[in-house]
Scaffold this motif. Structure first.
Motif, mmCIF file in Angstrom:
data_model
loop_
_atom_site.group_PDB
_atom_site.id
_atom_site.type_symbol
_atom_site.label_atom_id
_atom_site.label_comp_id
_atom_site.label_asym_id
_atom_site.label_seq_id
_atom_site.Cartn_x
_atom_site.Cartn_y
_atom_site.Cartn_z
ATOM 1 N N VAL A 31 -2.981 -11.720 0.548
ATOM 2 C CA VAL A 31 -2.830 -10.282 0.349
ATOM 3 C C VAL A 31 -3.612 -9.866 -0.893
ATOM 4 O O VAL A 31 -3.438 -10.433 -1.978
ATOM 5 N N TYR A 32 -4.502 -8.908 -0.713
ATOM 6 C CA TYR A 32 -5.335 -8.379 -1.798
ATOM 7 C C TYR A 32 -4.820 -6.989 -2.176
ATOM 8 O O TYR A 32 -4.595 -6.153 -1.299
ATOM 9 N N VAL A 33 -4.652 -6.747 -3.472
ATOM 10 C CA VAL A 33 -4.196 -5.438 -3.946
ATOM 11 C C VAL A 33 -5.379 -4.704 -4.572
ATOM 12 O O VAL A 33 -5.969 -5.169 -5.550
ATOM 13 N N HIS A 34 -5.724 -3.576 -3.990
ATOM 14 C CA HIS A 34 -6.843 -2.736 -4.437
ATOM 15 C C HIS A 34 -6.288 -1.703 -5.411
ATOM 16 O O HIS A 34 -5.621 -0.757 -5.013
ATOM 17 N N HIS A 35 -6.586 -1.890 -6.717
ATOM 18 C CA HIS A 35 -6.056 -0.981 -7.735
ATOM 19 C C HIS A 35 -6.887 0.284 -7.893
ATOM 20 O O HIS A 35 -6.418 1.263 -8.483
ATOM 21 N N ALA A 38 2.362 -1.911 -10.353
ATOM 22 C CA ALA A 38 1.917 -1.426 -9.044
ATOM 23 C C ALA A 38 1.660 -2.604 -8.104
ATOM 24 O O ALA A 38 1.981 -2.551 -6.908
ATOM 25 N N ARG A 39 1.081 -3.664 -8.643
ATOM 26 C CA ARG A 39 0.776 -4.854 -7.833
ATOM 27 C C ARG A 39 2.062 -5.508 -7.324
ATOM 28 O O ARG A 39 2.166 -5.852 -6.148
ATOM 29 N N TYR A 40 3.036 -5.649 -8.188
ATOM 30 C CA TYR A 40 4.270 -6.302 -7.771
ATOM 31 C C TYR A 40 5.061 -5.446 -6.783
ATOM 32 O O TYR A 40 5.720 -5.973 -5.887
ATOM 33 N N ARG A 41 4.998 -4.132 -6.951
ATOM 34 C CA ARG A 41 5.648 -3.265 -5.964
ATOM 35 C C ARG A 41 4.990 -3.433 -4.601
ATOM 36 O O ARG A 41 5.664 -3.448 -3.566
ATOM 37 N N ALA A 42 3.672 -3.557 -4.591
ATOM 38 C CA ALA A 42 2.953 -3.751 -3.328
ATOM 39 C C ALA A 42 3.343 -5.071 -2.677
ATOM 40 O O ALA A 42 3.557 -5.143 -1.459
ATOM 41 N N PHE A 43 3.440 -6.120 -3.475
ATOM 42 C CA PHE A 43 3.851 -7.416 -2.941
ATOM 43 C C PHE A 43 5.226 -7.306 -2.276
ATOM 44 O O PHE A 43 5.445 -7.801 -1.170
ATOM 45 N N GLN A 51 8.112 -15.486 0.709
ATOM 46 C CA GLN A 51 7.798 -15.919 -0.653
ATOM 47 C C GLN A 51 6.321 -15.652 -0.928
ATOM 48 O O GLN A 51 5.467 -15.915 -0.084
ATOM 49 N N ILE A 52 6.032 -15.114 -2.117
ATOM 50 C CA ILE A 52 4.635 -14.901 -2.501
ATOM 51 C C ILE A 52 4.262 -15.886 -3.597
ATOM 52 O O ILE A 52 5.012 -16.073 -4.560
ATOM 53 N N LEU A 53 3.114 -16.538 -3.440
ATOM 54 C CA LEU A 53 2.623 -17.504 -4.402
ATOM 55 C C LEU A 53 1.519 -16.852 -5.231
ATOM 56 O O LEU A 53 0.622 -16.203 -4.689
ATOM 57 N N LEU A 54 1.610 -17.031 -6.552
ATOM 58 C CA LEU A 54 0.618 -16.479 -7.467
ATOM 59 C C LEU A 54 -0.062 -17.606 -8.230
ATOM 60 O O LEU A 54 0.534 -18.658 -8.470
ATOM 61 N N GLY A 55 -1.308 -17.372 -8.646
ATOM 62 C CA GLY A 55 -2.112 -18.426 -9.237
ATOM 63 C C GLY A 55 -2.059 -18.519 -10.748
ATOM 64 O O GLY A 55 -2.939 -19.131 -11.347
ATOM 65 N N HIS A 56 -1.051 -17.948 -11.393
ATOM 66 C CA HIS A 56 -0.952 -18.056 -12.848
ATOM 67 C C HIS A 56 -0.918 -19.530 -13.261
ATOM 68 O O HIS A 56 -0.178 -20.319 -12.687
ATOM 69 N N HIS A 57 -1.701 -19.883 -14.283
ATOM 70 C CA HIS A 57 -1.781 -21.270 -14.717
ATOM 71 C C HIS A 57 -1.323 -21.408 -16.170
ATOM 72 O O HIS A 57 -0.877 -20.439 -16.794
#
Length: 436
Positions: A54-58, A103-108, A117-123
């Motif tokens: 899922v891509y979020v277009h800001h 806004a991104r998290y609301r979209a998710f 479940q949504i996976l995010l790439g934070h390292h």
């Protein structure tokens, strides 16, 4: 870190994280096209784990359309389903960075269903930057504990960050070994943004003297233990305060809550918001919300937005609810209903059939004002407004209660009572609920 080690470590870390925090529904990947989310999506593909990107277009960059096309092409190349969401960023919502994040998290949350479940790439390098940013903003224990590997983001939904123990260098090694292409957002070089200033001016020099990522990771692990203790205290206090599930959200006894110390009230409210899938509010916002709760008149329609949820007060109960979607124009009502199927309602909520109701051509609408109803068991009709007050329906729901009509006559107020019209109408009304 050798490339061969990276090839073994990344799949193992991600699979272990998924096993530790399983989800019964679909797995989504927040895919921006950057290095971290590109590697995450690619490793999941290599592990043959079904996901959806899922891509979020800001709309903040003139390159956003091109980035969206890149993400779609990359996903299609892996035969991974792709969804693009467009959001509007409110800079008043904590500034540009915070507004975009919210806004991104609301979209998710909107695209996910219960169980997903949504996976995010934070390292790990992101975690270290977050630690210092929050330190410089005066965060407390919860804030300094950094980004959680897992957390709830709504009713039955969750978020997972499986790469927090990995540094950016290791992700680059994987990407170059597999000849992956990724997007470099031009805003990453803008040192007017706090995170970029910290990354380029502070973190790099610190890293020349100390193993910053590893030290922060250790500190975060220690702080997490304190957070867990605070969560246990909050849960105990919630139960002491007579926590109840309501038609929308939850409520607790305001008198018992007010008897707690200020520190425990703040801890309870913060954790209550997180339990409902909201975001941790700042201490100053908590303090202001609690002051308003204390000063409000007994039946004042208090509504304070806090961490993506709304704090309300009614009949000596403190209520915490999701943010209600605006009601649509009146032209969207009434709705046709067959009496035996579930009906989605404008503005949120659903009408559920009751087993004894007969199939028919019903009409469903919201209040317009001036309605009267004759509940079963009553000798006469009364103003609907008075009946809703008598039933203790929360004021913020009174304009959303579904009214069921048959042949132009009000036959039920969903979730509350049936009306005395004729013997064919069951005494039990259709159910009305929210999935929040």
């Amino acid at each position: 870190m050798t490339i061969s080690t990276s090839q073994k470590r990344l799949p193992g870390l991600i699979q272990a994280s998924l096993q530790c925090y399983p989800a019964p529904g679909r797995h989504w990947v927040g895919f921006s096209g950057g290095l971290d989310s590109t590697v995450l999506l690619h490793v999941l593909h290599k592990c043959e784990i079904p996901v959806q990107a899922v891509y979020v277009h800001h709309g903040l960059s003139e390159n956003a359309d091109r980035w969206q096309d890149h993400c779609r092409t990359f996903s299609n190349g892996l035969n991974i389903p792709f969804t693009a969401l467009r959001v509007a960023v409110d800079k008043r919502d904590g500034g540009l960075e915070q507004g975009a994040r919210r806004a991104r998290y609301r979209a998710f949350e909107e695209v996910m269903s219960p169980g997903d479940q949504i996976l995010l790439g934070h390292h790990g390098d992101d975690q270290a930057e977050t630690f210092f940013l929050r330190l410089l903003r005066g965060a407390g224990v919860l804030g300094l504990a950094g980004m959680a590997e897992w957390r709830s983001v709504g009713s039955g939904k969750s978020l997972l960050r499986p790469l927090l123990k990995v540094g950016r260098a290791e992700l680059e090694a994987w990407a170059r070994e597999h000849k992956l292409s990724w997007i470099d957002d031009e805003s990453n070089s803008d040192e007017g943004l706090d995170r970029n200033f910290l990354r380029h001016r502070i973190m790099a020099p610190l890293g020349e003297r100390w193993p910053v990522r590893q030290r922060v990771s250790q500190a975060v692990d220690n702080l997490r233990e304190s957070v867990e203790l605070l969560e246990e205290l909050a849960l105990a206090d919630l139960n002491t305060c007579d926590l109840k599930r309501e038609r929308l959200g939850e409520s607790l006894c305001l008198k018992v809550f007010s008897g707690l110390s200020m520190a425990r009230r703040k801890n309870l409210l913060r954790n209550w918001i997180l339990r409902q899938g909201g975001m941790s509010p700042e201490s100053s916002s908590l303090q202001e919300a609690l002051a308003q709760v204390h000063s409000a008149a007994q039946d004042a329609q208090l509504a304070v937005q806090l961490g993506g949820r709304v704090v309300r007060r009614y009949r000596q109960r403190l209520c915490l609810t999701p943010v209600l979607a605006p009601l649509p124009p009146g032209s969207d009502m009434p709705l046709n209903w067959d009496g035996v199927s579930r009906l989605a309602l404008p503005g949120g909520g659903v009408l559920e059939p009751e087993m004894n109701w007969e199939e028919g051509e019903y009409r469903v609408s919201y209040r317009c004002g001036g309605e009267r109803a004759h509940p079963v068991g009553r000798s006469h009709s009364q103003a609907l407004k008075k009946l809703l007050q008598e039933k203790a329906l929360e004021p913020w729901l009174r304009d959303r209660v579904p009214l069921v009509y048959l042949d132009g006559k009000l036959v039920a107020v969903a979730g509350l009572f049936s009306c005395k019209v004729d013997d064919n109408i069951p005494g039990q009304p259709p159910d009305w609920r929210f999935f929040d």
